[in-house]
Write a protein that holds these residues in place. Structure first.
Motif, mmCIF file in Angstrom:
data_model
loop_
_atom_site.group_PDB
_atom_site.id
_atom_site.type_symbol
_atom_site.label_atom_id
_atom_site.label_comp_id
_atom_site.label_asym_id
_atom_site.label_seq_id
_atom_site.Cartn_x
_atom_site.Cartn_y
_atom_site.Cartn_z
ATOM 1 N N LYS A 5 28.992 -77.894 20.304
ATOM 2 C CA LYS A 5 28.445 -76.555 21.325
ATOM 3 C C LYS A 5 29.254 -75.795 20.794
ATOM 4 O O LYS A 5 28.803 -74.438 20.410
ATOM 5 N N LEU A 6 30.600 -76.348 20.965
ATOM 6 C CA LEU A 6 30.953 -74.584 20.535
ATOM 7 C C LEU A 6 30.965 -74.193 19.174
ATOM 8 O O LEU A 6 31.134 -72.482 18.894
ATOM 9 N N TYR A 7 31.137 -74.892 18.206
ATOM 10 C CA TYR A 7 30.777 -74.317 16.719
ATOM 11 C C TYR A 7 29.536 -74.085 16.340
ATOM 12 O O TYR A 7 29.315 -72.932 15.830
ATOM 13 N N ALA A 8 28.343 -74.112 17.908
ATOM 14 C CA ALA A 8 27.225 -73.923 17.003
ATOM 15 C C ALA A 8 27.096 -72.332 17.852
ATOM 16 O O ALA A 8 26.697 -71.133 16.709
ATOM 17 N N SER A 28 24.008 -82.660 12.478
ATOM 18 C CA SER A 28 22.400 -81.074 12.449
ATOM 19 C C SER A 28 22.544 -80.379 13.559
ATOM 20 O O SER A 28 21.736 -79.646 13.044
ATOM 21 N N PHE A 29 22.936 -80.794 14.446
ATOM 22 C CA PHE A 29 22.627 -79.605 15.640
ATOM 23 C C PHE A 29 23.729 -78.171 14.954
ATOM 24 O O PHE A 29 23.061 -77.222 15.505
ATOM 25 N N VAL A 30 24.578 -78.608 14.684
ATOM 26 C CA VAL A 30 25.983 -77.486 14.226
ATOM 27 C C VAL A 30 25.598 -76.839 13.003
ATOM 28 O O VAL A 30 24.952 -75.481 12.613
ATOM 29 N N ARG A 31 25.036 -77.543 11.753
ATOM 30 C CA ARG A 31 23.972 -77.076 10.774
ATOM 31 C C ARG A 31 22.772 -76.494 10.765
ATOM 32 O O ARG A 31 22.867 -75.261 11.061
ATOM 33 N N PHE A 32 21.925 -77.228 11.797
ATOM 34 C CA PHE A 32 20.966 -76.166 12.405
ATOM 35 C C PHE A 32 20.811 -74.731 12.672
ATOM 36 O O PHE A 32 20.508 -73.240 12.273
ATOM 37 N N HIS A 33 22.076 -74.592 14.090
ATOM 38 C CA HIS A 33 22.650 -73.271 14.165
ATOM 39 C C HIS A 33 22.921 -72.695 13.395
ATOM 40 O O HIS A 33 23.138 -71.024 13.641
ATOM 41 N N LEU A 34 24.264 -72.870 12.680
ATOM 42 C CA LEU A 34 24.561 -72.624 11.408
ATOM 43 C C LEU A 34 23.693 -71.534 10.560
ATOM 44 O O LEU A 34 23.645 -70.799 10.100
ATOM 45 N N ASN A 35 22.890 -72.152 10.077
ATOM 46 C CA ASN A 35 21.435 -71.714 9.620
ATOM 47 C C ASN A 35 20.840 -70.457 10.021
ATOM 48 O O ASN A 35 21.033 -69.546 9.865
ATOM 49 N N GLN A 36 21.008 -70.309 11.463
ATOM 50 C CA GLN A 36 20.258 -69.064 11.664
ATOM 51 C C GLN A 36 21.026 -68.671 11.650
ATOM 52 O O GLN A 36 20.692 -67.058 11.793
ATOM 53 N N LEU A 94 18.442 -71.948 4.709
ATOM 54 C CA LEU A 94 19.251 -71.951 4.132
ATOM 55 C C LEU A 94 20.199 -72.854 3.314
ATOM 56 O O LEU A 94 21.202 -72.910 2.710
ATOM 57 N N ILE A 95 20.250 -73.319 4.721
ATOM 58 C CA ILE A 95 21.570 -74.256 4.830
ATOM 59 C C ILE A 95 20.878 -75.733 5.323
ATOM 60 O O ILE A 95 20.245 -75.983 6.158
ATOM 61 N N ARG A 96 20.556 -76.606 3.911
ATOM 62 C CA ARG A 96 19.839 -77.998 5.038
ATOM 63 C C ARG A 96 20.784 -79.230 5.506
ATOM 64 O O ARG A 96 21.995 -79.382 4.802
#
Length: 96
Positions: A5-8, A28-36, A94-96
């Motif tokens: 959650k912190l990283y997201a 996948s949670f962090v990657r999803f929010h990293l993309n957005q 942009l990030i998968r």
């Protein structure tokens, strides 16, 4: 991951997106929010450039306000532990 959650959340805070981007083993949670967050950062830069064009300052500033609102929406979804796509930009990957 212990600090997901912190990283997201950091993904939505402009240049601080570098921290979760460099962390190995992102779930996948962090990657999803990293993309957005990355899409929002790019939009923020583009709209900031638009703000410097004469007679476009107001439009650029309004669009940057929308980016801020989207960032707040993203952080709220992180706090709730959800992977909610943001309006308009949520489908851009942009990030998968």
């Amino acid at each position: 991951m212990k600090h997901s959650k912190l990283y997201a959340c950091l993904s939505y805070l402009s240049i601080l997106i570098i921290i979760p981007a460099l962390i190995p083993g992102k779930d996948s949670f962090v990657r999803f929010h990293l993309n957005q967050g990355l899409v929002l950062l790019i939009a923020n830069i583009v709209f900031g450039c638009i703000s410097f064009i004469p007679h476009m300052t107001l439009i650029g500033d309004l669009l940057n306000c929308v980016v801020l609102i989207f960032a707040i929406m993203g952080i709220v979804s992180v706090i709730q532990g959800q992977k909610l796509e943001l309006p308009v930009i949520g489908k851009i990957r942009l990030i998968r």
